[in-house]
Design an enzyme around this catalytic site. Structure first.
Site, PDB file in Angstrom:
ATOM      1  N   ASN A   9      27.384 121.884  -8.745  1.00 52.79           N
ATOM      2  CA  ASN A   9      28.433 121.406  -9.643  1.00 52.79           C
ATOM      3  C   ASN A   9      27.802 120.379 -10.580  1.00 52.79           C
ATOM      4  O   ASN A   9      27.507 119.265 -10.177  1.00 52.79           O
ATOM      5  CB  ASN A   9      29.567 120.781  -8.817  1.00 52.79           C
ATOM      6  CG  ASN A   9      30.651 120.178  -9.697  1.00 52.79           C
ATOM      7  OD1 ASN A   9      30.633 120.336 -10.929  1.00 52.79           O
ATOM      8  ND2 ASN A   9      31.590 119.475  -9.086  1.00 52.79           N
ATOM      9  N   TRP A  10      27.620 120.790 -11.814  1.00 53.09           N
ATOM     10  CA  TRP A  10      26.939 119.904 -12.769  1.00 53.09           C
ATOM     11  C   TRP A  10      27.874 118.843 -13.350  1.00 53.09           C
ATOM     12  O   TRP A  10      27.425 117.983 -14.121  1.00 53.09           O
ATOM     13  CB  TRP A  10      26.325 120.733 -13.915  1.00 53.09           C
ATOM     14  CG  TRP A  10      25.135 121.539 -13.509  1.00 53.09           C
ATOM     15  CD1 TRP A  10      24.471 121.470 -12.313  1.00 53.09           C
ATOM     16  CD2 TRP A  10      24.444 122.521 -14.290  1.00 53.09           C
ATOM     17  NE1 TRP A  10      23.416 122.350 -12.304  1.00 53.09           N
ATOM     18  CE2 TRP A  10      23.377 122.999 -13.514  1.00 53.09           C
ATOM     19  CE3 TRP A  10      24.626 123.032 -15.567  1.00 53.09           C
ATOM     20  CZ2 TRP A  10      22.491 123.977 -13.970  1.00 53.09           C
ATOM     21  CZ3 TRP A  10      23.754 124.011 -16.034  1.00 53.09           C
ATOM     22  CH2 TRP A  10      22.689 124.477 -15.237  1.00 53.09           C
ATOM     23  N   LYS A  11      29.162 118.950 -13.059  1.00 49.54           N
ATOM     24  CA  LYS A  11      30.143 117.977 -13.574  1.00 49.54           C
ATOM     25  C   LYS A  11      29.964 117.812 -15.093  1.00 49.54           C
ATOM     26  O   LYS A  11      29.787 118.801 -15.786  1.00 49.54           O
ATOM     27  CB  LYS A  11      30.013 116.657 -12.802  1.00 49.54           C
ATOM     28  CG  LYS A  11      30.097 116.894 -11.283  1.00 49.54           C
ATOM     29  CD  LYS A  11      30.255 115.663 -10.459  1.00 49.54           C
ATOM     30  CE  LYS A  11      30.344 116.043  -8.995  1.00 49.54           C
ATOM     31  NZ  LYS A  11      30.576 114.919  -8.105  1.00 49.54           N
ATOM     32  N   HIS A  96      38.889 120.158  -7.358  1.00 52.49           N
ATOM     33  CA  HIS A  96      37.822 119.206  -7.043  1.00 52.49           C
ATOM     34  C   HIS A  96      38.430 117.805  -6.971  1.00 52.49           C
ATOM     35  O   HIS A  96      39.370 117.492  -7.715  1.00 52.49           O
ATOM     36  CB  HIS A  96      36.724 119.266  -8.117  1.00 52.49           C
ATOM     37  CG  HIS A  96      35.532 118.452  -7.723  1.00 52.49           C
ATOM     38  ND1 HIS A  96      35.486 117.094  -7.917  1.00 52.49           N
ATOM     39  CD2 HIS A  96      34.370 118.801  -7.112  1.00 52.49           C
ATOM     40  CE1 HIS A  96      34.319 116.645  -7.440  1.00 52.49           C
ATOM     41  NE2 HIS A  96      33.635 117.662  -6.946  1.00 52.49           N
ATOM     42  N   GLU A  98      37.587 115.075  -8.105  1.00 54.52           N
ATOM     43  CA  GLU A  98      37.647 114.350  -9.384  1.00 54.52           C
ATOM     44  C   GLU A  98      38.816 114.847 -10.228  1.00 54.52           C
ATOM     45  O   GLU A  98      39.432 114.078 -10.971  1.00 54.52           O
ATOM     46  CB  GLU A  98      36.297 114.471 -10.108  1.00 54.52           C
ATOM     47  CG  GLU A  98      35.253 113.575  -9.432  1.00 54.52           C
ATOM     48  CD  GLU A  98      33.849 114.133  -9.415  1.00 54.52           C
ATOM     49  OE1 GLU A  98      33.517 114.997 -10.236  1.00 54.52           O
ATOM     50  OE2 GLU A  98      33.077 113.684  -8.541  1.00 54.52           O
ATOM     51  N   GLU A 167      34.978 118.585   0.901  1.00 58.67           N
ATOM     52  CA  GLU A 167      34.276 117.471   0.261  1.00 58.67           C
ATOM     53  C   GLU A 167      35.042 116.173   0.512  1.00 58.67           C
ATOM     54  O   GLU A 167      35.980 115.853  -0.236  1.00 58.67           O
ATOM     55  CB  GLU A 167      34.175 117.704  -1.253  1.00 58.67           C
ATOM     56  CG  GLU A 167      33.383 118.928  -1.631  1.00 58.67           C
ATOM     57  CD  GLU A 167      32.767 118.784  -3.025  1.00 58.67           C
ATOM     58  OE1 GLU A 167      31.544 118.869  -3.118  1.00 58.67           O
ATOM     59  OE2 GLU A 167      33.513 118.561  -3.989  1.00 58.67           O
ATOM     60  N   GLY A 173      29.125 111.326  -4.409  1.00 62.54           N
ATOM     61  CA  GLY A 173      28.434 110.448  -5.352  1.00 62.54           C
ATOM     62  C   GLY A 173      28.185 109.054  -4.809  1.00 62.54           C
ATOM     63  O   GLY A 173      27.866 108.130  -5.551  1.00 62.54           O
ATOM     64  N   SER A 209      27.210 114.053  -1.433  1.00 58.87           N
ATOM     65  CA  SER A 209      25.890 113.432  -1.266  1.00 58.87           C
ATOM     66  C   SER A 209      24.895 114.298  -0.490  1.00 58.87           C
ATOM     67  O   SER A 209      24.060 113.787   0.262  1.00 58.87           O
ATOM     68  CB  SER A 209      26.027 112.052  -0.605  1.00 58.87           C
ATOM     69  OG  SER A 209      26.771 111.183  -1.431  1.00 58.87           O
ATOM     70  N   GLY A 231      24.916 115.610  -7.762  1.00 55.65           N
ATOM     71  CA  GLY A 231      23.725 114.928  -8.274  1.00 55.65           C
ATOM     72  C   GLY A 231      22.404 115.641  -7.991  1.00 55.65           C
ATOM     73  O   GLY A 231      21.556 115.756  -8.890  1.00 55.65           O
TER      74      GLY A 231
HETATM   75  P1  13P Z   1      27.396 114.642  -5.106  1.00 56.77           P
HETATM   76  O1  13P Z   1      26.504 115.685  -4.489  1.00 56.77           O
HETATM   77  O2  13P Z   1      26.828 114.045  -6.351  1.00 56.77           O
HETATM   78  O3  13P Z   1      27.853 113.632  -4.083  1.00 56.77           O
HETATM   79  O4  13P Z   1      28.716 115.406  -5.587  1.00 56.77           O
HETATM   80  C1  13P Z   1      29.358 116.229  -4.685  1.00 56.77           C
HETATM   81  C2  13P Z   1      30.385 117.011  -5.404  1.00 56.77           C
HETATM   82  O5  13P Z   1      31.396 116.477  -5.829  1.00 56.77           O
HETATM   83  C3  13P Z   1      30.145 118.437  -5.635  1.00 56.77           C
HETATM   84  O6  13P Z   1      31.273 119.076  -6.105  1.00 56.77           O
END
Ligand code: 13P
Length: 248
Positions: A9-11, A96, A98, A167, A173, A209, A231
């Protein structure tokens, strides 16, 4: 070796030009391995560039990070399932954390989005997970099953097309990940929920993470069918190494 899914997931990172460079490096660093699939979730503007970069690689697939539940209309800034599909997406992240916590997306909306994804022939990856306060209050299972029910209760016939990503919000993150046992425990609860609805093949990913150091230990748990990574998926050589080396 059991089939494993590695989802990136590149966000809000990696534009179209960066995506082309990324995939050139990734394809060189990662040759297909049996029973491993890699799914990329770039920002919508980079979808087509990613799709072009995945040609002739059956093990790689692109998806959208979110869709609106309507197929078209006056929804400035949003993309729909059919639009994502036209850009070459074959999957989509739904709910997600977020989207839920930054953009205020509700359980009910995730249900409409799963429905819209299936109508557009996109494979939904439904994200569920509790906040730290909910975990500390002992509400993890209640929260996760509520999120599953809200998004999937109407989809009993299509659960084989759905992937679940557990998640925990407190692990995203933050550098703080659930232990493999913690993750496996929640996955087992999710699997129970799915089995009660006769869904035996739905995959359950873990996210939060995940990195090169902890991925193998997490995937050593048989309950984990893969990982959803933010990340640590942003750098192509490192991501290729993670996918290649994580234990099956
Ligand atoms: P991180 O791997 O940066 O913690 O993000 C996880 C995530 O939200 C994947 O969708």
């Amino acid at each position: 070796m059991r089939p494993l899914l590695f989802a990136a997931n590149w966000k809000m990172h990696v534009g179209p030009r960066d995506a082309r460079e990324y995939l050139a490096i990734f394809r060189h660093a990662y040759a297909p391995l049996p029973e491993r699939q890699v799914w990329f979730f770039p920002p919508a503007v980079s979808l087509e560039a990613v799709v072009e970069g995945l040609t002739h690689r059956e093990d790689l697939l692109a998806g959208a990070q979110d869709i609106h539940w309507e197929p078209k209309g006056a929804y400035t800034g949003a993309i729909s399932g059919p639009l994502a599909a036209q850009a070459g997406a074959r999957a989509v992240l739904i709910g997600h954390s977020e989207r839920r916590h930054v953009f205020g997306e509700t359980d009910a909306e995730t249900g409409k989005k799963v429905d819209a994804a299936l109508k557009a022939e996109l494979l939904p990856v439904l994200c569920v997970g509790e906040t730290l306060a909910q975990r500390e209050a002992g509400e993890t299972v209640a929260v996760v099953t509520r999120q599953l029910a809200a998004a999937l209760e109407n989809e009993s016939t299509a659960l084989d097309k759905v992937t679940i990503a557990y998640e925990p919000v407190w692990a995203i993150g933050t550098g703080r990940n659930a232990t493999p046992k913690d993750a496996a425990q929640v996955h087992a609860e999710i699997r129970q929920w799915l089995k009660a609805r006769k869904a035996g093949t739905t995959r359950i990913l873990y996210g939060g993470s995940v990195n090169l150091k902890n991925a193998a230990d997490l995937l050593a748990e048989a309950e984990l069918d893969g990982v959803l990574v933010g990340g640590a998926s942003l750098e192509p050589a490192g991501w290729a190494e993670l996918v290649r080396t994580a234990a099956a």
